[in-house]
Design a protein around this motif. Structure first.
Motif, mmCIF file in Angstrom:
data_model
loop_
_atom_site.group_PDB
_atom_site.id
_atom_site.type_symbol
_atom_site.label_atom_id
_atom_site.label_comp_id
_atom_site.label_asym_id
_atom_site.label_seq_id
_atom_site.Cartn_x
_atom_site.Cartn_y
_atom_site.Cartn_z
ATOM 1 N N UNK A 32 0.855 -1.181 0.000
ATOM 2 C CA UNK A 32 0.000 0.000 0.000
ATOM 3 C C UNK A 32 0.894 1.236 0.000
ATOM 4 N N UNK A 33 0.565 2.181 -0.882
ATOM 5 C CA UNK A 33 1.360 3.394 -0.986
ATOM 6 C C UNK A 33 0.424 4.558 -1.311
ATOM 7 N N UNK A 34 0.619 5.738 -0.796
ATOM 8 C CA UNK A 34 1.558 6.070 0.270
ATOM 9 C C UNK A 34 1.032 5.587 1.610
ATOM 10 N N UNK A 35 1.872 5.578 2.578
ATOM 11 C CA UNK A 35 1.483 5.209 3.933
ATOM 12 C C UNK A 35 2.274 6.089 4.892
ATOM 13 N N UNK A 36 1.668 7.069 5.534
ATOM 14 C CA UNK A 36 0.239 7.297 5.686
ATOM 15 C C UNK A 36 -0.403 7.838 4.404
ATOM 16 N N UNK A 37 -1.723 7.666 4.317
ATOM 17 C CA UNK A 37 -2.495 8.104 3.160
ATOM 18 C C UNK A 37 -3.473 9.194 3.586
ATOM 19 N N UNK A 38 -3.583 10.256 2.768
ATOM 20 C CA UNK A 38 -4.482 11.365 3.084
ATOM 21 C C UNK A 38 -5.741 11.326 2.219
ATOM 22 N N UNK A 39 -5.614 10.900 0.964
ATOM 23 C CA UNK A 39 -6.760 10.928 0.057
ATOM 24 C C UNK A 39 -6.979 9.591 -0.643
ATOM 25 N N UNK A 40 -5.983 9.131 -1.386
ATOM 26 C CA UNK A 40 -6.126 7.914 -2.187
ATOM 27 C C UNK A 40 -4.917 7.014 -1.993
ATOM 28 N N UNK A 41 -5.191 5.752 -1.674
ATOM 29 C CA UNK A 41 -4.130 4.759 -1.526
ATOM 30 C C UNK A 41 -4.046 3.924 -2.798
ATOM 31 N N UNK A 42 -2.830 3.551 -3.156
ATOM 32 C CA UNK A 42 -2.608 2.610 -4.250
ATOM 33 C C UNK A 42 -2.278 1.266 -3.622
ATOM 34 N N UNK A 43 -2.998 0.229 -4.023
ATOM 35 C CA UNK A 43 -2.770 -1.113 -3.499
ATOM 36 C C UNK A 43 -2.203 -1.947 -4.636
ATOM 37 N N UNK A 44 -0.915 -2.292 -4.529
ATOM 38 C CA UNK A 44 -0.249 -3.140 -5.517
ATOM 39 C C UNK A 44 -0.501 -4.593 -5.136
ATOM 40 N N UNK A 45 -1.108 -5.345 -6.028
ATOM 41 C CA UNK A 45 -1.505 -6.721 -5.728
ATOM 42 C C UNK A 45 -0.504 -7.729 -6.274
ATOM 43 N N UNK A 46 -0.418 -8.898 -5.642
ATOM 44 C CA UNK A 46 0.524 -9.922 -6.102
ATOM 45 C C UNK A 46 0.036 -10.596 -7.386
ATOM 46 N N UNK A 47 0.952 -11.235 -8.061
ATOM 47 C CA UNK A 47 0.636 -11.953 -9.302
ATOM 48 C C UNK A 47 -0.315 -13.106 -9.056
ATOM 49 N N UNK A 48 -0.369 -13.594 -7.832
ATOM 50 C CA UNK A 48 -1.161 -14.782 -7.510
ATOM 51 C C UNK A 48 -2.608 -14.473 -7.155
ATOM 52 N N UNK A 49 -3.054 -13.216 -7.224
ATOM 53 C CA UNK A 49 -4.422 -12.879 -6.853
ATOM 54 C C UNK A 49 -5.404 -13.597 -7.796
ATOM 55 N N UNK A 50 -6.485 -14.134 -7.215
ATOM 56 C CA UNK A 50 -7.465 -14.895 -8.000
ATOM 57 C C UNK A 50 -8.860 -14.307 -7.827
ATOM 58 N N UNK A 51 -9.766 -14.683 -8.749
ATOM 59 C CA UNK A 51 -11.159 -14.272 -8.616
ATOM 60 C C UNK A 51 -11.689 -14.720 -7.267
ATOM 61 N N UNK A 52 -12.514 -13.898 -6.669
ATOM 62 C CA UNK A 52 -13.064 -14.222 -5.358
ATOM 63 C C UNK A 52 -12.229 -13.702 -4.209
ATOM 64 N N UNK A 53 -11.087 -13.098 -4.508
ATOM 65 C CA UNK A 53 -10.266 -12.486 -3.463
ATOM 66 C C UNK A 53 -10.884 -11.144 -3.072
ATOM 67 N N UNK A 54 -10.474 -10.629 -1.921
ATOM 68 C CA UNK A 54 -10.998 -9.339 -1.460
ATOM 69 C C UNK A 54 -9.956 -8.627 -0.619
ATOM 70 N N UNK A 55 -10.041 -7.307 -0.624
ATOM 71 C CA UNK A 55 -9.298 -6.481 0.322
ATOM 72 C C UNK A 55 -10.305 -6.114 1.405
ATOM 73 N N UNK A 56 -10.020 -6.490 2.640
ATOM 74 C CA UNK A 56 -10.886 -6.164 3.763
ATOM 75 C C UNK A 56 -10.182 -5.128 4.629
ATOM 76 N N UNK A 57 -10.932 -4.099 5.033
ATOM 77 C CA UNK A 57 -10.364 -3.013 5.812
ATOM 78 C C UNK A 57 -10.996 -3.037 7.203
ATOM 79 N N UNK A 58 -10.130 -3.091 8.227
ATOM 80 C CA UNK A 58 -10.574 -3.158 9.623
ATOM 81 C C UNK A 58 -10.084 -1.931 10.374
ATOM 82 N N UNK A 59 -10.931 -1.398 11.266
ATOM 83 C CA UNK A 59 -10.519 -0.264 12.082
ATOM 84 C C UNK A 59 -9.770 -0.744 13.321
#
Length: 109
Positions: A32-59
């Motif tokens: 994840x970049x930048x970190x810290x993030x103020x407006x928009x984060x870029x999430x670079x995903x691995x080559x192995x990501x498959x359908x049905x995957x998800x990014x889950x965000x927890x507080x």
């Protein structure tokens, strides 16, 4: 954006399908970049990501506040944080088998 990309956007999230060799990611984790993030984060995903995957965000109280669907071939996602309060969040990439890779991200508006 990398050359020859295809963008898919909904609400504050965009996914980019691009040549994996153009993006700085590894086989089993995400970045994840930048970190810290103020407006928009870029999430670079691995080559192995498959359908049905998800990014889950927890507080900070371990409540899931958002879940983003990830499709196979997605190399980069843009995630707007304007609807999140300032603080530390845990982003987890979860595959369909339940395996997860997590990273802390700081939101500072």
């Amino acid at each position: 954006f990398p050359s020859h990309d295809t963008r898919f956007c909904s609400d504050a999230t965009c996914s980019v399908m691009a040549s994996q060799s153009e993006l700085p990611n590894e086989n089993s984790s995400f970045k994840v970049s930048p970190n810290p993030v103020a407006e928009t984060a870029m999430i670079y995903l691995p080559k192995t990501v498959t359908d049905g995957s998800a990014i889950e965000i927890y507080n900070s109280t371990s409540q899931r506040v958002k879940s983003l669907r990830v499709n196979s071939g997605t190399a980069l996602m843009f995630f707007g944080v304007e609807d999140l309060s300032q603080g530390t969040y845990l982003l987890s990439l979860v595959n369909p088998n339940g395996q997860r890779s997590s990273q802390k991200v700081v939101v500072s508006h």
